[in-house]
Design an enzyme around this catalytic site. Structure first.
Site, mmCIF file in Angstrom:
data_model
loop_
_atom_site.group_PDB
_atom_site.id
_atom_site.type_symbol
_atom_site.label_atom_id
_atom_site.label_comp_id
_atom_site.label_asym_id
_atom_site.label_seq_id
_atom_site.Cartn_x
_atom_site.Cartn_y
_atom_site.Cartn_z
ATOM 1 N N LYS A 1 67.143 41.944 47.037
ATOM 2 C CA LYS A 1 67.872 43.219 47.494
ATOM 3 C C LYS A 1 67.441 43.437 48.984
ATOM 4 O O LYS A 1 66.179 43.486 49.355
ATOM 5 C CB LYS A 1 67.540 44.346 46.761
ATOM 6 N N TYR B 1 62.572 43.024 46.189
ATOM 7 C CA TYR B 1 62.970 44.185 47.096
ATOM 8 C C TYR B 1 62.540 44.032 48.659
ATOM 9 O O TYR B 1 61.558 44.250 48.964
ATOM 10 C CB TYR B 1 62.754 45.436 46.341
#
Ligand code: MN9
Length: 291
Positions: free
Chosen positions: A165, A137
């Site tokens: 992400k 992330y």
């Protein structure tokens, strides 16, 4: 590895509470059912949108179980286990694996300004503790950690890492990740630029505003795939008008306010987030009418 189930549009699931501030399993089920019925491909559970960092480890594990039960094998499930405590992250990763999640994800550890070596160690420790893959992330605004292609190439030597992400407006960096030998899955993280992210090579999007207007993102994604960029852009601009309102009054509180208006009990955001103002509540009603 077959990455097809990881492509598409994923709601960054909001975490609803009961009146007495517990995780609300029945509302989770309602959001998941509604999102899946509109074509959402899966869920990213317990991330920024899910207030993961405002929940206890026990609550985060409970949230994983509720969401997985509600999903019942229909969508692809990603559990966000990031925190600044490696031990806690591993405990949550193991819970996610047991609950049947398809992947885990984690934000880089924050607050102490950890070195790259420390951050890499954290990721490897978490990823190696389970048999499901890891989606990194990347959210530099939250921790100041600079994640670029060079670092990604180094970290992704561990084959447990399959995706990123990407929650930054740096779409050049996004495109650069897509030139890596291992071709990682890359998700657009800012909903207000999904079409732009897809144009730069993103495999899909993960977003908070998908919770209450999933059909817009499902449509944007399918129009983009068909090559109908003009129509995809039109829907993006419609969504962005709404997102502008959310930013004005508080993004997560507004999203929860809109779902509450739809009849799903949400009970606001955890402190230190503030309550939705009267103007914010009014705006929720208007947004709902316009959908
Ligand atoms: O998970 C969300 N990221 C953050 C994705 O909140 C940090 C986005 O969906 C944003 O809430 C959204 C509004 O800026 O793009």
């Amino acid at each position: 590895m077959d990455k097809s189930k990881f492509r598409g549009v994923f709601s960054a699931l909001l975490t609803p509470y009961t009146k007495d501030d517990k995780i609300n399993g029945s509302s989770i089920k309602k959001i998941i059912d509604m999102n899946l019925s509109k074509g959402i491909n899966g869920f990213y559970v317990g991330g920024s949108t899910g207030e993961g960092m405002l929940l206890t480890v026990e609550e985060r594990k409970e949230l994983f179980r509720y969401a997985s039960e509600a999903n019942a094998g229909r969508g692809t499930m990603i559990a966000h286990v990031g925190t600044i405590n490696t031990k806690h992250a591993i405990e949550m990763a193991k819970c996610a694996e047991e609950a049947g999640y398809d992947a885990i994800s984690a934000v880089a550890p924050y607050y102490y300004g950890f070195s790259y070596e420390a951050i890499k160690g954290y990721y490897n420790d978490i990823a190696n503790s389970v048999n499901i893959p890891m989606i990194m992330y990347n959210f530099p605004n939250a921790n100041g950690f600079v994640f670029n292609k060079e670092r990604a190439e180094d970290m992704f030597k561990n084959k447990k890492f399959i995706g990123i992400k990407h929650t930054t407006a740096d779409l050049f960096a996004l495109q650069q990740f897509k030139t890596m030998e291992c071709d990682p899955l890359v998700y657009n993280g800012f909903d207000e630029m999904l079409v732009a992210g897809l144009s730069m090579g993103a495999d899909g999007g993960i977003g908070s505003t998908y919770n209450f207007m999933p059909e817009k993102y499902v449509k944007m994604y399918s129009l983009f795939k068909e090559g109908n960029i003009k129509e995809a852009q039109k829907i993006q601009f419609e969504a962005n008008e709404i997102i502008t309102q959310l930013i004005k009054y508080g993004v997560f509180a507004m999203e929860k306010g809109i779902l509450e208006e739809m009849g799903i009990e949400m009970n606001g955001c955890r402190k230190p987030f503030t309550e939705l103002s009267a103007e914010g509540k009014k705006a929720c009603k208007e947004i709902l009418k316009s959908l």
